[in-house]
Write an enzyme that holds these catalytic residues in place. Structure first.
Site, short mmCIF file in Angstrom:
data_model
loop_
_atom_site.label_atom_id
_atom_site.label_comp_id
_atom_site.label_asym_id
_atom_site.label_seq_id
_atom_site.Cartn_x
_atom_site.Cartn_y
_atom_site.Cartn_z
N ASN A 1 -7.07 -3.10 14.45
CA ASN A 1 -8.47 -3.39 14.11
C ASN A 1 -8.58 -4.60 13.17
OD1 ASN A 1 -7.42 -2.37 11.78
ND2 ASN A 1 -8.84 -0.66 11.58
N ASP B 1 0.81 -1.22 0.00
CA ASP B 1 0.00 0.00 0.00
C ASP B 1 0.84 1.27 0.00
OD1 ASP B 1 0.96 -0.34 2.61
OD2 ASP B 1 -0.98 -0.94 3.40
N GLU C 1 -9.35 -2.18 5.66
CA GLU C 1 -9.90 -1.91 6.98
C GLU C 1 -11.18 -2.74 7.19
OE1 GLU C 1 -7.99 -0.35 8.82
OE2 GLU C 1 -7.48 1.67 8.21
N HIS D 1 -6.84 -5.04 10.35
CA HIS D 1 -6.63 -4.79 8.92
C HIS D 1 -5.39 -5.52 8.41
CE1 HIS D 1 -4.09 -0.81 9.46
NE2 HIS D 1 -3.33 -1.87 9.53
#
Ligand code: PGA
Length: 243
Positions: free
Chosen positions: A131, A63, A138, A133
Site C-alpha cells: 500500500n 519499527d 501507512e 507504506h
C-alpha cells in the site's frame, strides 16, 4: 531519484548490500537505518558474508509491533538478531529498536530522543508495503511525522500474516519512526522486489506526492536509490524502468 532495475531479486539484494557496504567502508562509524521484512533477508545474508566490520556502527530500526516482547520470534528485535546482529561484529548496545511492550508513550519519546541525539541517519534502508507504506507509516500518515504509534492497515496485516500463521495473531499496532525522520537521512536505499510491489512502486515514483502513498514523499529526497527487480518495476513506464 536513481532507479536501478535488475532481472532477479538476488541481483537487486546484492546491489543494495553493496551500497550498504560502501557506506560502512567509507564511514566506519556511520549511523545506519535498518529495515525488516522478507525483502531484506537476502540483503542481510549478503552483508553477513562480507569481510566487513560493523563494530563502530550505530543503528536504528524503523519499527516494532506493539505487544511483542523482544524475545518473541516475530518481533523485529528477534528478526534483527537472527538475520544480522548475531552474525556480524556490531555492538548490541549500539543497536536501537523501539520496544513493543511497556508504556508506549514513554517508549516513543525515548526512541525519538535517541534519534535526535545520534541522528541524522547516514544511510536508511527501506522496503515498501503493497500500500506504499514505509516503516509502518501507512496511507494517510503525516509526511513530516516523528516517532509515533500507528495502526496497521488491513492490507499490511494480511501481508504480514504469512509470518504469524493467521491474520488474527498479527498485532494491529506498532511504533514506527516517522516520515519526517526518515527524510532527514543523508542517503536512502529503497529495495522493492516482486509483483505484489509493482503498483506501490509505480505510485511512489510516477504519481504526485500524497499521504495516500507515503513512499511518494521520497521523490523529494535528494539522495535516494530505488533498487528493484523486474517484477516490482513492471508497472513503471519503460523510460523509468530503463533509468
Ligand atoms: P516485506 O515488507 O519485505 O515483507 O514485503 C516490506 C515492508 O512492508 O516495508
Amino acid at each position: 531519484m536513481i532507479i536501478k532495475t535488475f532481472q532477479t531479486p538476488i541481483e537487486a539484494e546484492h546491489y543494495a548490500a553493496d551500497l550498504i557496504s560502501a557506506q560502512v567502508r567509507a564511514k566506519p562509524n556511520s549511523v545506519m537505518g535498518w529495515a525488516t521484512g522478507g525483502t531484506m533477508l537476502g540483503v542481510y545474508k549478503a552483508l553477513c558474508g562480507m569481510d566487513l566490520s560493523f563494530k563502530d556502527i550505530r543503528a536504528f530500526n524503523l519499527d516494532e509491533y506493539i505487544g511483542l516482547p523482544p524475545d518473541h520470534p516475530q518481533s523485529y528485535h528477534f528478526y534483527m538478531r537472527q538475520h544480522l546482529f548475531d552474525h556480524i561484529d556490531i555492538s548490541p548496545d549500539r543497536c536501537h529498536l523501539p520496544v513493543g511492550i511497556g508504556d508506549t508513550a514513554i517508549e516513543i519519546s525515548r526512541y525519538q530522543d535517541l534519534l535526535r541525539t545520534y541522528g541524522p541517519i547516514d544511510l536508511q534502508l527501506l522496503g515498501i508495503g503493497q500500500n506504499g507504506h514505509i516503516g509502518f507509516n501507512e496511507p494517510g500518515a503525516d509526511l513530516d511525522g516523528l516517532t509515533r504509534k500507528t495502526a496497521l492497515s488491513p492490507i499490511t496485516i494480511r501481508a504480514n500474516s504469512r509470518y504469524f500463521g493467521t491474520a488474527e495473531t498479527v498485532p494491529n499496532e506498532a511504533i514506527t519512526m516517522g516520515i519526517g525522520t526518515i527524510m532527514t537521512a543523508r542517503k536512502i536505499v529503497l529495495l522493492g522486489c516482486g509483483a505484489s510491489k509493482a503498483d506501490a512502486v509505480a505510485a511512489m515514483i510516477q504519481q504526485s506526492v500524497t499521504p495516500d502513498c507515503p513512499a511518494s514523499v521520497l521523490q523529494r529526497h535528494d539522495d535516494i536509490t530505488v533498487v528493484l527487480d523486474k517484477a516490482a518495476a513492471a508497472s513503471l513506464s519503460l523510460e523509468k524502468q530503463r533509468a
